[in-house]
Motif scaffolding. Structure first.
Motif, PDB file in Angstrom:
ATOM      1  N   GLY A 237       0.849  -1.179   0.000  1.00  0.00           N
ATOM      2  CA  GLY A 237       0.000   0.000   0.000  1.00  0.00           C
ATOM      3  C   GLY A 237       0.889   1.234   0.000  1.00  0.00           C
ATOM      4  N   MET A 238       0.273   2.418  -0.066  1.00  0.00           N
ATOM      5  CA  MET A 238       1.057   3.656  -0.110  1.00  0.00           C
ATOM      6  C   MET A 238       0.327   4.740   0.685  1.00  0.00           C
ATOM      7  SD  MET A 238       3.836   5.084  -1.415  1.00  0.00           S
ATOM      8  CE  MET A 238       4.254   4.181  -2.924  1.00  0.00           C
ATOM      9  N   LEU A 239       1.068   5.419   1.581  1.00  0.00           N
ATOM     10  CA  LEU A 239       0.551   6.563   2.327  1.00  0.00           C
ATOM     11  C   LEU A 239       1.355   7.805   1.948  1.00  0.00           C
ATOM     12  CD1 LEU A 239       0.119   5.167   5.967  1.00  0.00           C
ATOM     13  CD2 LEU A 239      -1.639   5.434   4.208  1.00  0.00           C
ATOM     14  N   GLU A 240       0.658   8.936   1.873  1.00  0.00           N
ATOM     15  CA  GLU A 240       1.329  10.223   1.721  1.00  0.00           C
ATOM     16  C   GLU A 240       1.192  10.977   3.037  1.00  0.00           C
ATOM     17  OE1 GLU A 240       0.088  14.267  -0.347  1.00  0.00           O
ATOM     18  OE2 GLU A 240       0.700  12.790  -1.851  1.00  0.00           O
ATOM     19  N   LEU A 241       2.313  11.364   3.628  1.00  0.00           N
ATOM     20  CA  LEU A 241       2.311  12.027   4.927  1.00  0.00           C
ATOM     21  C   LEU A 241       2.801  13.461   4.790  1.00  0.00           C
ATOM     22  CD1 LEU A 241       4.137   9.269   7.046  1.00  0.00           C
ATOM     23  CD2 LEU A 241       1.702   9.382   6.459  1.00  0.00           C
ATOM     24  N   VAL A 242       2.291  14.333   5.667  1.00  0.00           N
ATOM     25  CA  VAL A 242       2.903  15.643   5.878  1.00  0.00           C
ATOM     26  C   VAL A 242       3.446  15.641   7.300  1.00  0.00           C
ATOM     27  CG1 VAL A 242       2.543  18.119   6.041  1.00  0.00           C
ATOM     28  CG2 VAL A 242       1.403  16.824   4.238  1.00  0.00           C
ATOM     29  N   ILE A 243       4.762  15.856   7.434  1.00  0.00           N
ATOM     30  CA  ILE A 243       5.457  15.815   8.726  1.00  0.00           C
ATOM     31  C   ILE A 243       5.828  17.243   9.105  1.00  0.00           C
ATOM     32  CG2 ILE A 243       7.477  14.904   9.935  1.00  0.00           C
ATOM     33  CD1 ILE A 243       7.476  12.639   7.759  1.00  0.00           C
ATOM     34  N   ASP A 244       5.460  17.666  10.304  1.00  0.00           N
ATOM     35  CA  ASP A 244       5.688  19.066  10.682  1.00  0.00           C
ATOM     36  C   ASP A 244       7.088  19.286  11.256  1.00  0.00           C
ATOM     37  OD1 ASP A 244       5.694  18.180  13.299  1.00  0.00           O
ATOM     38  OD2 ASP A 244       3.854  19.199  13.883  1.00  0.00           O
ATOM     39  N   GLU A 245       7.321  20.502  11.737  1.00  0.00           N
ATOM     40  CA  GLU A 245       8.657  20.885  12.205  1.00  0.00           C
ATOM     41  C   GLU A 245       9.082  20.159  13.479  1.00  0.00           C
ATOM     42  OE1 GLU A 245       6.737  24.527  10.212  1.00  0.00           O
ATOM     43  OE2 GLU A 245       6.146  22.854  11.513  1.00  0.00           O
ATOM     44  N   GLN A 246       8.127  19.523  14.180  1.00  0.00           N
ATOM     45  CA  GLN A 246       8.465  18.730  15.363  1.00  0.00           C
ATOM     46  C   GLN A 246       8.569  17.235  15.061  1.00  0.00           C
ATOM     47  OE1 GLN A 246       5.860  21.297  15.789  1.00  0.00           O
ATOM     48  NE2 GLN A 246       7.706  22.499  16.243  1.00  0.00           N
ATOM     49  N   GLY A 247       8.433  16.865  13.781  1.00  0.00           N
ATOM     50  CA  GLY A 247       8.529  15.462  13.411  1.00  0.00           C
ATOM     51  C   GLY A 247       7.234  14.695  13.596  1.00  0.00           C
ATOM     52  N   ARG A 248       6.106  15.405  13.775  1.00  0.00           N
ATOM     53  CA  ARG A 248       4.809  14.761  13.949  1.00  0.00           C
ATOM     54  C   ARG A 248       4.088  14.638  12.602  1.00  0.00           C
ATOM     55  NH1 ARG A 248       2.663  19.051  18.290  1.00  0.00           N
ATOM     56  NH2 ARG A 248       3.112  20.272  16.403  1.00  0.00           N
ATOM     57  N   VAL A 280      16.041  22.635   6.305  1.00  0.00           N
ATOM     58  CA  VAL A 280      16.612  23.423   5.204  1.00  0.00           C
ATOM     59  C   VAL A 280      17.578  24.407   5.844  1.00  0.00           C
ATOM     60  CG1 VAL A 280      16.145  25.063   3.358  1.00  0.00           C
ATOM     61  CG2 VAL A 280      14.558  23.179   3.753  1.00  0.00           C
ATOM     62  N   GLY A 281      18.854  24.255   5.531  1.00  0.00           N
ATOM     63  CA  GLY A 281      19.852  25.123   6.163  1.00  0.00           C
ATOM     64  C   GLY A 281      19.869  24.974   7.669  1.00  0.00           C
ATOM     65  N   GLY A 282      19.545  23.770   8.156  1.00  0.00           N
ATOM     66  CA  GLY A 282      19.537  23.520   9.598  1.00  0.00           C
ATOM     67  C   GLY A 282      18.251  23.919  10.299  1.00  0.00           C
ATOM     68  N   VAL A 283      17.282  24.481   9.569  1.00  0.00           N
ATOM     69  CA  VAL A 283      16.010  24.920  10.160  1.00  0.00           C
ATOM     70  C   VAL A 283      14.942  23.853   9.894  1.00  0.00           C
ATOM     71  CG1 VAL A 283      14.232  26.697  10.162  1.00  0.00           C
ATOM     72  CG2 VAL A 283      16.634  27.328   9.803  1.00  0.00           C
ATOM     73  N   PRO A 284      14.260  23.346  10.931  1.00  0.00           N
ATOM     74  CA  PRO A 284      13.202  22.343  10.718  1.00  0.00           C
ATOM     75  C   PRO A 284      12.068  22.922   9.862  1.00  0.00           C
ATOM     76  CG  PRO A 284      13.851  22.404  13.029  1.00  0.00           C
ATOM     77  CD  PRO A 284      14.496  23.598  12.375  1.00  0.00           C
ATOM     78  N   VAL A 285      11.573  22.095   8.924  1.00  0.00           N
ATOM     79  CA  VAL A 285      10.498  22.534   8.024  1.00  0.00           C
ATOM     80  C   VAL A 285       9.485  21.412   7.849  1.00  0.00           C
ATOM     81  CG1 VAL A 285      11.969  24.135   6.725  1.00  0.00           C
ATOM     82  CG2 VAL A 285      11.810  21.734   6.013  1.00  0.00           C
ATOM     83  N   LYS A 286       8.319  21.779   7.319  1.00  0.00           N
ATOM     84  CA  LYS A 286       7.304  20.781   6.961  1.00  0.00           C
ATOM     85  C   LYS A 286       7.784  20.014   5.716  1.00  0.00           C
ATOM     86  CE  LYS A 286       3.145  23.174   8.655  1.00  0.00           C
ATOM     87  NZ  LYS A 286       3.734  24.460   9.075  1.00  0.00           N
ATOM     88  N   PHE A 287       7.384  18.734   5.637  1.00  0.00           N
ATOM     89  CA  PHE A 287       7.877  17.897   4.540  1.00  0.00           C
ATOM     90  C   PHE A 287       6.788  16.920   4.115  1.00  0.00           C
ATOM     91  CE2 PHE A 287      10.192  14.397   2.591  1.00  0.00           C
ATOM     92  CZ  PHE A 287      11.192  15.031   1.848  1.00  0.00           C
ATOM     93  N   ARG A 288       6.646  16.744   2.805  1.00  0.00           N
ATOM     94  CA  ARG A 288       5.691  15.769   2.262  1.00  0.00           C
ATOM     95  C   ARG A 288       6.459  14.487   1.914  1.00  0.00           C
ATOM     96  NH1 ARG A 288       0.971  17.202   0.512  1.00  0.00           N
ATOM     97  NH2 ARG A 288       1.715  19.309   0.016  1.00  0.00           N
ATOM     98  N   LYS A 289       6.016  13.364   2.472  1.00  0.00           N
ATOM     99  CA  LYS A 289       6.752  12.106   2.343  1.00  0.00           C
ATOM    100  C   LYS A 289       5.822  10.988   1.889  1.00  0.00           C
ATOM    101  CE  LYS A 289       9.501   8.851   5.175  1.00  0.00           C
ATOM    102  NZ  LYS A 289      10.737   8.900   4.365  1.00  0.00           N
ATOM    103  N   LEU A 290       6.253  10.169   0.949  1.00  0.00           N
ATOM    104  CA  LEU A 290       5.536   8.971   0.535  1.00  0.00           C
ATOM    105  C   LEU A 290       6.133   7.772   1.261  1.00  0.00           C
ATOM    106  CD1 LEU A 290       5.165   9.459  -3.342  1.00  0.00           C
ATOM    107  CD2 LEU A 290       3.386   9.694  -1.596  1.00  0.00           C
ATOM    108  N   VAL A 291       5.259   6.957   1.840  1.00  0.00           N
ATOM    109  CA  VAL A 291       5.701   5.762   2.580  1.00  0.00           C
ATOM    110  C   VAL A 291       5.042   4.544   1.962  1.00  0.00           C
ATOM    111  CG1 VAL A 291       5.771   4.561   4.792  1.00  0.00           C
ATOM    112  CG2 VAL A 291       5.994   7.055   4.701  1.00  0.00           C
ATOM    113  N   GLN A 292       5.846   3.626   1.463  1.00  0.00           N
ATOM    114  CA  GLN A 292       5.300   2.375   0.926  1.00  0.00           C
ATOM    115  C   GLN A 292       5.145   1.368   2.064  1.00  0.00           C
ATOM    116  OE1 GLN A 292       6.451   0.600  -2.999  1.00  0.00           O
ATOM    117  NE2 GLN A 292       7.283  -1.036  -1.743  1.00  0.00           N
ATOM    118  N   ILE A 293       3.981   0.770   2.137  1.00  0.00           N
ATOM    119  CA  ILE A 293       3.680  -0.209   3.174  1.00  0.00           C
ATOM    120  C   ILE A 293       3.776  -1.607   2.566  1.00  0.00           C
ATOM    121  CG2 ILE A 293       2.008  -0.986   4.877  1.00  0.00           C
ATOM    122  CD1 ILE A 293       3.058   1.861   5.337  1.00  0.00           C
TER     123      ILE A 293
END
Length: 297
Positions: A237-248, A280-293
């Motif tokens: 399966g496949m999930l698309e995640l958005v991970i925030d600056e705290q890693g949540r 980005v440049g050492g600053v935590p940012v939001k990130f869109r990640k695909l995870v294959q299950i």
């Protein structure tokens, strides 16, 4: 003799060895009126007790109400009184020492009809507790729901709901007692460096952009597969995640289904995943990640 027969047919309301119809109480007065075949008067007393009654007393009140209504031939109203008892405590079943065969039969019929609806309602409440991360309440609610779904009068109905409830019970139990956070080593002292340029806090970065360090996994547990669906599910399966600056994980989109029953369990588990955030440049940012299950059968 008449009173003795009526008492034999009535409820011997006693739970945990302590009588709920204590001497001199309104419930005791209603019981005595019922035993004297003064059913209308007993109903008047019971009606006056309803407001503000505790759950246990309310069950006893509705039991006596159903007795009086049955004695008066008011079957529809008696059924409503029994339904109130079943709704308040769906696991309660009057025993031979607590109710006449007539009342127990009426209870059984009403209970069998209402249990699926009550179970669905209990699942909604338990899932709401899970979604708001009240895992202790969710665990207790899912345990009660499992007991209800396993009740003999359910007759193995709502099998899919039982699979979901079992999965969420496992997730709630695990989340209610999380492992201690790993101790992070102190970062070595570094020379002070110029402040990083300001970044748009609403921008969601991807791995395609230059200068982005992708998030790394800290916790990414996948729920076990219910045995009842192992032969029907896909391997991936496949999930698309958005991970925030705290890693949540703050957003989840199902891109490829594994199985309609398993997908909600997977997405609920994914909400508890944790990552070291992207930077980005050492600053935590939001990130869109695909995870294959990948699911092992």
């Amino acid at each position: 003799m008449k009173n003795r027969i009526l008492t034999t047919l009535g409820l011997a309301v006693c739970l945990g060895g302590v009588s709920l119809a204590q001497q001199g109480s309104p419930l005791s007065a209603a019981r005595d009126l019922y035993a004297s075949a003064r059913y209308d008067e007993a109903l008047t007393v019971l009606d006056g007790m309803t407001m503000g009654a505790e759950a246990l007393d309310r069950r006893s009140i509705e039991q006596y109400r159903s007795l009086c209504l049955l004695a008066l031939g008011r079957g529809t109203e008696a059924e409503s009184a029994i339904a109130a008892v079943v709704t308040a405590d769906p696991l309660f079943v009057p025993g031979e020492s607590e109710a006449s065969p007539r009342v127990r039969s009426a209870f059984s019929e009403v209970r069998q009809r209402l249990l699926p609806e009550i179970a669905a309602s209990r699942y909604t409440a338990a899932k709401a507790a899970f979604d708001r991360k009240d895992f202790v309440t969710a665990e207790s609610a899912f345990r009660e729901l499992m007991a209800l779904l396993d009740d003999r009068q359910m007759g193995n109905r709502l099998g899919d709901l039982r699979v979901l409830a079992s999965g969420f019970l496992d997730l709630s139990t695990a989340a209610a007692a999380p492992p201690p956070e790993p101790v992070k080593p102190a970062a070595p002292a570094v020379a002070e460096r110029p402040a990083a340029p300001a970044l748009d806090p609403n921008h969601i970065w991807t791995g395609d952009e230059p200068g982005v360090a992708a998030p790394t996994m800290v916790k990414q547990d996948v729920p076990r597969v219910p045995s009842s669906i192992t032969s029907q599910m896909r391997d991936r399966g496949m999930l698309e995640l958005v991970i925030d600056e705290q890693g949540r994980v703050v957003s989840i989109t199902l891109r490829s289904s594994v199985h309609p029953v398993y997908d909600p369990l997977l997405m609920a588990s994914a909400r508890q995943w944790r990552y070291s955030p992207a930077t980005v440049g050492g600053v935590p940012v939001k990130f869109r990640k695909l995870v294959q299950i990948t699911v092992s059968r």
